[in-house]
Design a protein around this motif. Sequence first.
Motif, PDB file in Angstrom:
ATOM      1  N   CYS A 104     -34.437  13.332  38.156  1.00  0.00           N
ATOM      2  CA  CYS A 104     -34.582  13.497  37.099  1.00  0.00           C
ATOM      3  C   CYS A 104     -34.142  14.820  37.056  1.00  0.00           C
ATOM      4  N   GLY A 105     -33.313  14.587  35.941  1.00  0.00           N
ATOM      5  CA  GLY A 105     -32.765  16.173  35.420  1.00  0.00           C
ATOM      6  C   GLY A 105     -31.194  15.823  34.422  1.00  0.00           C
ATOM      7  N   PRO A 106     -31.603  16.920  33.897  1.00  0.00           N
ATOM      8  CA  PRO A 106     -30.460  17.075  32.825  1.00  0.00           C
ATOM      9  C   PRO A 106     -29.008  17.061  33.331  1.00  0.00           C
ATOM     10  N   VAL A 107     -27.609  15.270  32.526  1.00  0.00           N
ATOM     11  CA  VAL A 107     -26.754  15.635  32.571  1.00  0.00           C
ATOM     12  C   VAL A 107     -25.853  16.167  31.377  1.00  0.00           C
ATOM     13  N   LEU A 108     -24.637  15.979  31.785  1.00  0.00           N
ATOM     14  CA  LEU A 108     -23.803  16.958  30.698  1.00  0.00           C
ATOM     15  C   LEU A 108     -22.164  15.509  30.521  1.00  0.00           C
ATOM     16  N   HIS A 109     -22.345  15.584  29.224  1.00  0.00           N
ATOM     17  CA  HIS A 109     -21.081  14.274  29.096  1.00  0.00           C
ATOM     18  C   HIS A 109     -19.907  15.395  28.111  1.00  0.00           C
ATOM     19  N   ALA A 110     -18.605  15.536  28.777  1.00  0.00           N
ATOM     20  CA  ALA A 110     -17.742  15.674  27.695  1.00  0.00           C
ATOM     21  C   ALA A 110     -17.503  15.287  26.404  1.00  0.00           C
ATOM     22  N   LYS A 111     -17.864  13.440  26.500  1.00  0.00           N
ATOM     23  CA  LYS A 111     -17.621  12.739  25.179  1.00  0.00           C
ATOM     24  C   LYS A 111     -19.194  11.783  25.276  1.00  0.00           C
ATOM     25  N   PRO A 112     -19.564  11.513  24.221  1.00  0.00           N
ATOM     26  CA  PRO A 112     -20.401  10.783  24.224  1.00  0.00           C
ATOM     27  C   PRO A 112     -19.984   9.000  23.757  1.00  0.00           C
ATOM     28  N   GLU A 113     -21.247   8.278  25.043  1.00  0.00           N
ATOM     29  CA  GLU A 113     -20.546   7.538  25.704  1.00  0.00           C
ATOM     30  C   GLU A 113     -20.633   6.260  24.455  1.00  0.00           C
ATOM     31  N   LYS A 114     -20.949   6.564  23.329  1.00  0.00           N
ATOM     32  CA  LYS A 114     -21.216   5.533  22.661  1.00  0.00           C
ATOM     33  C   LYS A 114     -21.476   6.323  20.915  1.00  0.00           C
ATOM     34  N   PRO A 115     -21.353   5.627  20.037  1.00  0.00           N
ATOM     35  CA  PRO A 115     -21.849   6.144  18.410  1.00  0.00           C
ATOM     36  C   PRO A 115     -23.284   6.519  18.840  1.00  0.00           C
ATOM     37  N   ALA A 117     -24.321   8.434  20.423  1.00  0.00           N
ATOM     38  CA  ALA A 117     -25.018   8.629  21.876  1.00  0.00           C
ATOM     39  C   ALA A 117     -25.532  10.073  22.330  1.00  0.00           C
ATOM     40  N   THR A 118     -26.530  11.075  22.753  1.00  0.00           N
ATOM     41  CA  THR A 118     -26.576  12.690  23.566  1.00  0.00           C
ATOM     42  C   THR A 118     -25.831  12.746  24.036  1.00  0.00           C
ATOM     43  N   ARG A 119     -24.895  13.964  23.993  1.00  0.00           N
ATOM     44  CA  ARG A 119     -23.887  14.580  25.762  1.00  0.00           C
ATOM     45  C   ARG A 119     -24.924  14.951  26.499  1.00  0.00           C
ATOM     46  N   GLU A 120     -26.490  14.829  26.479  1.00  0.00           N
ATOM     47  CA  GLU A 120     -27.479  15.515  27.205  1.00  0.00           C
ATOM     48  C   GLU A 120     -28.731  15.002  27.968  1.00  0.00           C
ATOM     49  N   PRO A 121     -28.237  13.613  27.896  1.00  0.00           N
ATOM     50  CA  PRO A 121     -29.034  12.204  28.361  1.00  0.00           C
ATOM     51  C   PRO A 121     -29.473  13.166  29.658  1.00  0.00           C
ATOM     52  N   LEU A 122     -30.957  12.790  30.091  1.00  0.00           N
ATOM     53  CA  LEU A 122     -31.654  13.369  30.632  1.00  0.00           C
ATOM     54  C   LEU A 122     -31.960  11.810  32.346  1.00  0.00           C
ATOM     55  N   GLN A 123     -31.106  12.044  33.302  1.00  0.00           N
ATOM     56  CA  GLN A 123     -30.883  10.807  33.633  1.00  0.00           C
ATOM     57  C   GLN A 123     -32.073  11.236  34.875  1.00  0.00           C
ATOM     58  N   PHE A 124     -33.036   9.896  35.148  1.00  0.00           N
ATOM     59  CA  PHE A 124     -33.858   9.537  36.120  1.00  0.00           C
ATOM     60  C   PHE A 124     -33.002   8.410  37.051  1.00  0.00           C
ATOM     61  N   GLY A 125     -33.066   8.609  38.308  1.00  0.00           N
ATOM     62  CA  GLY A 125     -32.752   7.785  39.620  1.00  0.00           C
ATOM     63  C   GLY A 125     -33.639   7.838  40.527  1.00  0.00           C
ATOM     64  N   SER A 126     -33.294   6.657  41.719  1.00  0.00           N
ATOM     65  CA  SER A 126     -33.660   5.735  42.930  1.00  0.00           C
ATOM     66  C   SER A 126     -32.742   5.514  44.013  1.00  0.00           C
ATOM     67  N   GLU A 127     -32.682   6.284  45.215  1.00  0.00           N
ATOM     68  CA  GLU A 127     -31.508   5.683  46.187  1.00  0.00           C
ATOM     69  C   GLU A 127     -32.282   5.344  47.094  1.00  0.00           C
ATOM     70  N   ILE A 128     -31.753   4.212  47.673  1.00  0.00           N
ATOM     71  CA  ILE A 128     -32.102   4.043  48.815  1.00  0.00           C
ATOM     72  C   ILE A 128     -30.482   4.404  49.921  1.00  0.00           C
ATOM     73  N   TYR A 129     -30.704   4.946  51.298  1.00  0.00           N
ATOM     74  CA  TYR A 129     -29.717   5.339  52.435  1.00  0.00           C
ATOM     75  C   TYR A 129     -30.274   4.291  53.652  1.00  0.00           C
ATOM     76  N   GLY A 130     -29.075   3.807  54.388  1.00  0.00           N
ATOM     77  CA  GLY A 130     -29.148   3.372  55.544  1.00  0.00           C
ATOM     78  C   GLY A 130     -29.544   2.027  55.697  1.00  0.00           C
ATOM     79  N   HIS A 131     -29.688   1.345  54.519  1.00  0.00           N
ATOM     80  CA  HIS A 131     -30.203   0.052  54.975  1.00  0.00           C
ATOM     81  C   HIS A 131     -28.771  -0.715  54.121  1.00  0.00           C
TER      82      HIS A 131
END
Length: 387
Positions: A104-115, A117-131
């Motif tokens: 969970c941390g900030p990401v930066l977008h060169a352009k807003p994805e939609k009207p 929208a922030t260019r500095e989302p706080l992105q949370f994610g989860s991932e599984i590797y190996g199955h």
Amino acid sequence: MSAWILPDHIADVLPSEARHIEELRRGFLDTARSYGYELVIPPLLEHLDSLLTGSGEALDLQTFKLVDQLSGRSMGLRADTTQQVARIDAHLLNRQGVTRLCYCGPVLHAKPEKPHATREPLQFGSEIYGHSGLEADVEILTLARQCLEAAGVTDFTTDVADVRIVRRLLDGVEVAPALLRDLHGALARKDGAEIGRLTRAFPESQREGLRALPHLYGDIEVLKDAEQALGLVPGISGLLGELKRFASMLNAPRLSFDLADLRGYSYYSGIRFAMFVPGGSDALVRGGRYDEVGSVFGRNRPAVGFSLDVKQIACVTPDRDLRAAIRAPWLESAAANDAIAALRRRGETVVCVLPGCESKVDEFNCDRELVEVSGQWIVRAIKPTEI
């Protein structure tokens, strides 16, 4: 220009909103931890070749680029964290079995994805590797659903697609990258006329299959329609059967299928999903399988995950009740300060009123106060007229 003006689509987060976002962030991380996901914190800044290797044009266009004054190498500010976590799995952890990671941390977008929208989302994610089995896809989607529910979002629809269906339809057809990009966009918009125009030179079976995709949207019954429309294309029946099994393993309400949905970055390789609230055109969560994401780091193994923007979730969920606090006087008293410290160690919020600020209103909900009674410091309820 005033010194306090921020760049377009960049904003400060003020106390009440920041508290809401932080509560959501903690809830997401706690939910992921309850499934066994370990937290990683990749850097915001990386060498550009590492950050963008294998990610495709869409992510490249969203990435801020600069030159490192120490090395002279091109650097990038991450626009998405998936590539970084794949690098961590491949090179730093290098485990042989299943690895579950979250971030969970900030990401930066060169352009807003939609009207708007922030260019500095706080992105949370989860991932599984190996199955490589559907069990990992089911777990990651179940975790995504539970994260939304923990945030207070309970009325949402999950759209499921599979990028391999379009790839099967394009097998044997030479498609230039620019045409493929335009075709993906037309499929996402469900623009039948544009799909017909872009595919007029394709073999008839592939052309008709691609033109049918925008109409293959709905509940699980749409998979039967897809079998009729696409079943003669080699490999499609097996993919549709996998989607049916996926749905039965999930047993989730409000599950739909959109076989033309190809939005997002190009690294998806199988089943993918998106979650929407009623009336919302923007997905709250996107995820799916991206088995090729680690290959550019020399370790090609199965991977599936999801991500969301905590700030976006905060906009569609009500603020939680403010935790009640205790009001205390500011005194040069060892006994009073000891009592305040003891309350804070117990997890209480104690707000000391600074001299001369007794009448100022603060945003903490102080429903109790610390007072001295017969030489003892005690906590008592504040009468409504005193708040």
